[in-house]
Design a protein around this motif. Structure first.
Motif, PDB file in Angstrom:
ATOM      1  N   UNK A  39       0.815  -1.213   0.000  1.00 56.51           N
ATOM      2  CA  UNK A  39       0.000   0.000   0.000  1.00 56.51           C
ATOM      3  C   UNK A  39       0.849   1.264   0.000  1.00 56.51           C
ATOM      4  N   UNK A  40       2.066   1.174   0.500  1.00 59.50           N
ATOM      5  CA  UNK A  40       2.912   2.361   0.544  1.00 59.50           C
ATOM      6  C   UNK A  40       3.646   2.596  -0.769  1.00 59.50           C
ATOM      7  N   UNK A  41       3.730   1.583  -1.636  1.00 63.83           N
ATOM      8  CA  UNK A  41       4.431   1.760  -2.912  1.00 63.83           C
ATOM      9  C   UNK A  41       3.713   2.726  -3.839  1.00 63.83           C
ATOM     10  N   UNK A  42       2.417   2.719  -3.817  1.00 59.00           N
ATOM     11  CA  UNK A  42       1.665   3.606  -4.685  1.00 59.00           C
ATOM     12  C   UNK A  42       1.514   3.025  -6.078  1.00 59.00           C
ATOM     13  N   UNK A  43       0.942   3.815  -6.961  1.00 56.82           N
ATOM     14  CA  UNK A  43       0.692   3.397  -8.334  1.00 56.82           C
ATOM     15  C   UNK A  43       1.349   4.390  -9.278  1.00 56.82           C
ATOM     16  N   UNK A  44       1.446   4.032 -10.541  1.00 50.07           N
ATOM     17  CA  UNK A  44       2.058   4.962 -11.500  1.00 50.07           C
ATOM     18  C   UNK A  44       1.315   6.299 -11.609  1.00 50.07           C
ATOM     19  N   UNK A  45       0.032   6.297 -11.299  1.00 48.52           N
ATOM     20  CA  UNK A  45      -0.741   7.537 -11.369  1.00 48.52           C
ATOM     21  C   UNK A  45      -0.420   8.481 -10.221  1.00 48.52           C
ATOM     22  N   UNK A  46       0.333   8.002  -9.233  1.00 48.99           N
ATOM     23  CA  UNK A  46       0.681   8.839  -8.092  1.00 48.99           C
ATOM     24  C   UNK A  46      -0.177   8.593  -6.874  1.00 48.99           C
ATOM     25  N   UNK A  47      -1.141   7.692  -6.966  1.00 46.90           N
ATOM     26  CA  UNK A  47      -1.999   7.393  -5.825  1.00 46.90           C
ATOM     27  C   UNK A  47      -1.257   6.488  -4.863  1.00 46.90           C
ATOM     28  N   UNK A  48      -1.399   6.749  -3.591  1.00 37.91           N
ATOM     29  CA  UNK A  48      -0.809   5.902  -2.574  1.00 37.91           C
ATOM     30  C   UNK A  48      -1.578   6.052  -1.278  1.00 37.91           C
ATOM     31  N   UNK A  49      -1.674   4.987  -0.532  1.00 35.39           N
ATOM     32  CA  UNK A  49      -2.410   5.036   0.730  1.00 35.39           C
ATOM     33  C   UNK A  49      -1.549   5.683   1.806  1.00 35.39           C
ATOM     34  N   UNK A  50      -0.278   5.293   1.860  1.00 31.22           N
ATOM     35  CA  UNK A  50       0.629   5.847   2.863  1.00 31.22           C
ATOM     36  C   UNK A  50       1.567   6.831   2.180  1.00 31.22           C
ATOM     37  N   UNK A  51       1.564   8.061   2.660  1.00 24.68           N
ATOM     38  CA  UNK A  51       2.382   9.088   2.040  1.00 24.68           C
ATOM     39  C   UNK A  51       3.687   9.363   2.744  1.00 24.68           C
ATOM     40  N   UNK A  52       3.948   8.743   3.871  1.00 25.33           N
ATOM     41  CA  UNK A  52       5.204   8.944   4.572  1.00 25.33           C
ATOM     42  C   UNK A  52       5.128   9.991   5.666  1.00 25.33           C
ATOM     43  N   UNK A  53       3.939  10.386   6.063  1.00 25.70           N
ATOM     44  CA  UNK A  53       3.796  11.371   7.124  1.00 25.70           C
ATOM     45  C   UNK A  53       3.952  10.731   8.503  1.00 25.70           C
ATOM     46  N   UNK A  54       3.745  11.532   9.525  1.00 29.57           N
ATOM     47  CA  UNK A  54       3.916  11.069  10.901  1.00 29.57           C
ATOM     48  C   UNK A  54       2.892   9.990  11.267  1.00 29.57           C
ATOM     49  N   UNK A  55       1.664  10.128  10.808  1.00 30.41           N
ATOM     50  CA  UNK A  55       0.635   9.134  11.115  1.00 30.41           C
ATOM     51  C   UNK A  55       0.943   7.778  10.513  1.00 30.41           C
ATOM     52  N   UNK A  56       1.426   7.787   9.299  1.00 33.31           N
ATOM     53  CA  UNK A  56       1.768   6.529   8.632  1.00 33.31           C
ATOM     54  C   UNK A  56       2.942   5.844   9.310  1.00 33.31           C
ATOM     55  N   UNK A  57       3.931   6.639   9.712  1.00 37.86           N
ATOM     56  CA  UNK A  57       5.080   6.068  10.420  1.00 37.86           C
ATOM     57  C   UNK A  57       4.671   5.536  11.791  1.00 37.86           C
ATOM     58  N   UNK A  58       3.761   6.233  12.461  1.00 41.31           N
ATOM     59  CA  UNK A  58       3.265   5.754  13.749  1.00 41.31           C
ATOM     60  C   UNK A  58       2.547   4.420  13.566  1.00 41.31           C
ATOM     61  N   UNK A  59       1.756   4.280  12.507  1.00 40.06           N
ATOM     62  CA  UNK A  59       1.065   3.024  12.249  1.00 40.06           C
ATOM     63  C   UNK A  59       2.065   1.910  11.945  1.00 40.06           C
ATOM     64  N   UNK A  60       3.085   2.196  11.152  1.00 40.29           N
ATOM     65  CA  UNK A  60       4.072   1.194  10.782  1.00 40.29           C
ATOM     66  C   UNK A  60       4.874   0.740  11.996  1.00 40.29           C
ATOM     67  N   UNK A  61       5.463   1.679  12.721  1.00 41.73           N
ATOM     68  CA  UNK A  61       6.285   1.308  13.869  1.00 41.73           C
ATOM     69  C   UNK A  61       5.446   0.808  15.039  1.00 41.73           C
ATOM     70  N   UNK A  62       4.255   1.366  15.228  1.00 41.55           N
ATOM     71  CA  UNK A  62       3.363   0.874  16.274  1.00 41.55           C
ATOM     72  C   UNK A  62       2.900  -0.541  16.005  1.00 41.55           C
ATOM     73  N   UNK A  63       2.600  -0.838  14.747  1.00 48.34           N
ATOM     74  CA  UNK A  63       2.206  -2.194  14.381  1.00 48.34           C
ATOM     75  C   UNK A  63       3.330  -3.189  14.575  1.00 48.34           C
ATOM     76  N   UNK A  64       4.543  -2.792  14.224  1.00 50.76           N
ATOM     77  CA  UNK A  64       5.681  -3.691  14.434  1.00 50.76           C
ATOM     78  C   UNK A  64       5.915  -3.928  15.915  1.00 50.76           C
ATOM     79  N   UNK A  65       5.763  -2.889  16.726  1.00 50.47           N
ATOM     80  CA  UNK A  65       5.928  -3.045  18.179  1.00 50.47           C
ATOM     81  C   UNK A  65       4.850  -3.969  18.744  1.00 50.47           C
TER      82      UNK A  65
END
Length: 81
Positions: A39-65
């Motif tokens: 979901x974080x890779x995005x598509x050629x059109x530029x659409x992506x679910x995770x844009x790399x902001x603080x919320x997305x990083x919190x979800x990624x690192x919080x989920x791993x924890x």
């Protein structure tokens, strides 16, 4: 964000309860990580679910924890036959 992290914890704990071992947490965590990466890779059109902001990083690192916390829980005892 809190609801998403609670659902993630439920997924990992459900894997632990379903198998009774840390393998269930590892399988659930692996599937979750693959989904997040795809979901974080995005598509050629530029659409992506995770844009790399603080919320997305919190979800990624919080989920791993949460996955690590569920994997380090003591093994569940098996009921006597």
């Amino acid at each position: 964000m809190l609801l998403a992290l609670l659902a993630t914890a439920g997924l990992f704990y459900g894997g632990l309860r379903a198998t009774g071992t840390q393998v269930g947490v590892a399988c659930a965590g692996g599937g979750w990580l693959v989904a997040v990466v795809l979901l974080s890779l995005g598509r050629p059109e530029g659409d992506g679910v995770f844009g790399g902001g603080a919320g997305e990083l919190l979800f990624l690192f919080g989920g791993m924890a949460l996955a690590v916390m569920c994997a380090t829980l003591p093994r569940l005892s098996r009921p006597a036959p």
